[in-house]
Design a protein around this motif. Structure first.
Motif, PDB file in Angstrom:
ATOM      1  N   ASP A  64      10.245 120.144 -19.077  1.00  0.00           N
ATOM      2  CA  ASP A  64      10.975 120.557 -20.374  1.00  0.00           C
ATOM      3  C   ASP A  64      10.947 119.450 -21.230  1.00  0.00           C
ATOM      4  N   PRO A  65      10.715 119.600 -22.747  1.00  0.00           N
ATOM      5  CA  PRO A  65      10.372 118.514 -23.474  1.00  0.00           C
ATOM      6  C   PRO A  65      11.806 117.795 -23.597  1.00  0.00           C
TER       7      PRO A  65
ATOM      8  N   GLU B  26       3.082 121.479 -26.478  1.00  0.00           N
ATOM      9  CA  GLU B  26       2.450 121.349 -25.187  1.00  0.00           C
ATOM     10  C   GLU B  26       1.224 120.282 -25.142  1.00  0.00           C
TER      11      GLU B  26
ATOM     12  N   GLY C 176       9.513 109.562 -22.306  1.00  0.00           N
ATOM     13  CA  GLY C 176       8.704 110.688 -21.531  1.00  0.00           C
ATOM     14  C   GLY C 176       8.669 110.862 -20.130  1.00  0.00           C
TER      15      GLY C 176
ATOM     16  N   GLU D 128       9.302 110.281 -27.342  1.00  0.00           N
ATOM     17  CA  GLU D 128      10.101 111.525 -26.505  1.00  0.00           C
ATOM     18  C   GLU D 128      10.942 111.070 -25.605  1.00  0.00           C
TER      19      GLU D 128
ATOM     20  N   GLN E  18       5.346 116.574 -29.601  1.00  0.00           N
ATOM     21  CA  GLN E  18       6.109 117.839 -29.489  1.00  0.00           C
ATOM     22  C   GLN E  18       5.453 119.001 -29.421  1.00  0.00           C
TER      23      GLN E  18
ATOM     24  N   ARG F 127       3.467 111.733 -21.129  1.00  0.00           N
ATOM     25  CA  ARG F 127       4.253 111.972 -22.273  1.00  0.00           C
ATOM     26  C   ARG F 127       5.023 110.581 -22.907  1.00  0.00           C
TER      27      ARG F 127
ATOM     28  N   VAL G 176       0.354 121.292 -30.214  1.00  0.00           N
ATOM     29  CA  VAL G 176       1.142 119.899 -30.060  1.00  0.00           C
ATOM     30  C   VAL G 176       1.133 119.190 -31.586  1.00  0.00           C
TER      31      VAL G 176
ATOM     32  N   LYS H 154      10.089 112.609 -16.995  1.00  0.00           N
ATOM     33  CA  LYS H 154      10.323 114.289 -16.443  1.00  0.00           C
ATOM     34  C   LYS H 154      11.338 114.223 -15.140  1.00  0.00           C
TER      35      LYS H 154
ATOM     36  N   ASN I 188      14.062 113.697 -20.306  1.00  0.00           N
ATOM     37  CA  ASN I 188      14.638 115.236 -20.301  1.00  0.00           C
ATOM     38  C   ASN I 188      15.885 115.246 -19.269  1.00  0.00           C
TER      39      ASN I 188
END
Length: 247
Positions: A81-82, A99, A33, A203, A97, A115, A195, A35, A206
């Motif tokens: 961004d995911p 928003e 998760g 996740e 997956q 996330r 979502v 970012k 990224n």
């Protein structure tokens, strides 16, 4: 010469911050998760330059135009961004997956958002993060885990009837970082429409490591270029000092 040293000092400070950001990103390349961070850089405002070499007697003021003395850092932003979903086979691992963020309760009762769905179960049979923050349900309370844990794609806990509290923000860039993968923010909306929840998945970060390595090489080259300028300025000062000493 003094202005040149000021410019060099500013450039070194900018490069140090950029290097620090790249290091933090690289250290979290495998953090679920995460970012990636990015620094926004701009040039300083141009300053008017002039001398007194104008006119027939070379004593009139002559405008030379504007000149920019280096760069400055404006802000640090994150890319939301995911990341890709990766299977873990762990029932307490949950990936998102679309928003939205998992909603947590921090130590002081403040709501946090993440996330990072790398969850576990504490001694009170409550779903928590690896740091011990409670994972909240839609009623604002803790999520109780029975002997089994089954979560559907809308975050519903089939054994207890509870549901993961998923919070969505219209502008994720307004979120404030309070940890590597946790954020605070206002104006969140409880929403699972945009979502999907996947049990047994996480996740991934990224961060693009190839981009990070390119950025690191660029910073290294800029360090080297500025060090050469600093060395040349140092040689000039030595020469000037030695010649003045002979007078």
């Amino acid at each position: 010469m003094i202005r040149s040293m000021d410019v060099l000092a500013r450039n070194f400070n900018v490069l140090q911050e950029k290097q620090k950001t790249i290091s933090v990103n690289a250290a979290n390349a495998t953090t679920p998760g995460y970012k990636a961070q990015r620094l926004i850089q701009s040039t300083t405002a141009a300053e008017d330059l002039h001398n007194y070499m104008g006119g027939r007697e070379l004593e009139g003021r002559r405008q030379l135009g504007g000149f920019t003395f280096g760069n400055q850092l404006d802000e640090m932003i994150r890319s939301f961004d995911p990341g890709a979903l990766q299977s873990t086979g762990t029932v307490t691992a949950v990936g998102l997956q679309g928003e939205g963020f998992f909603t947590l309760q921090g130590e002081n009762g403040q709501q946090l958002f993440t996330r990072n769905g790398d969850f576990t179960v504490d001694e009170q049979n409550q779903l928590v993060t690896q740091n011990g923050e409670l994972v909240l349900a839609t009623n604002g309370g803790a999520i109780t885990v029975d002997e089994r844990l089954t979560i559907d794609t809308k975050g519903r806990i089939l054994e207890t009837g509870q549901q993961l509290l998923i919070t969505r923000f219209e502008d994720v860039n307004q979120l404030d970082s309070v940890g590597e993968t946790t954020f605070t923010g206002q104006g969140g909306i409880q929403d699972t429409a945009q979502v999907s929840v996947y049990q047994g998945f996480l996740e991934t970060s990224n961060l693009d490591m190839a981009d990070a390595m390119v950025d690191l090489m660029q910073v290294t080259r800029e360090f080297e270029a500025n060090q050469k300028v600093l060395s040349a300025a140092n040689d000039t000062l030595k020469k000037a000092t030695n010649e003045l000493g002979r007078v």
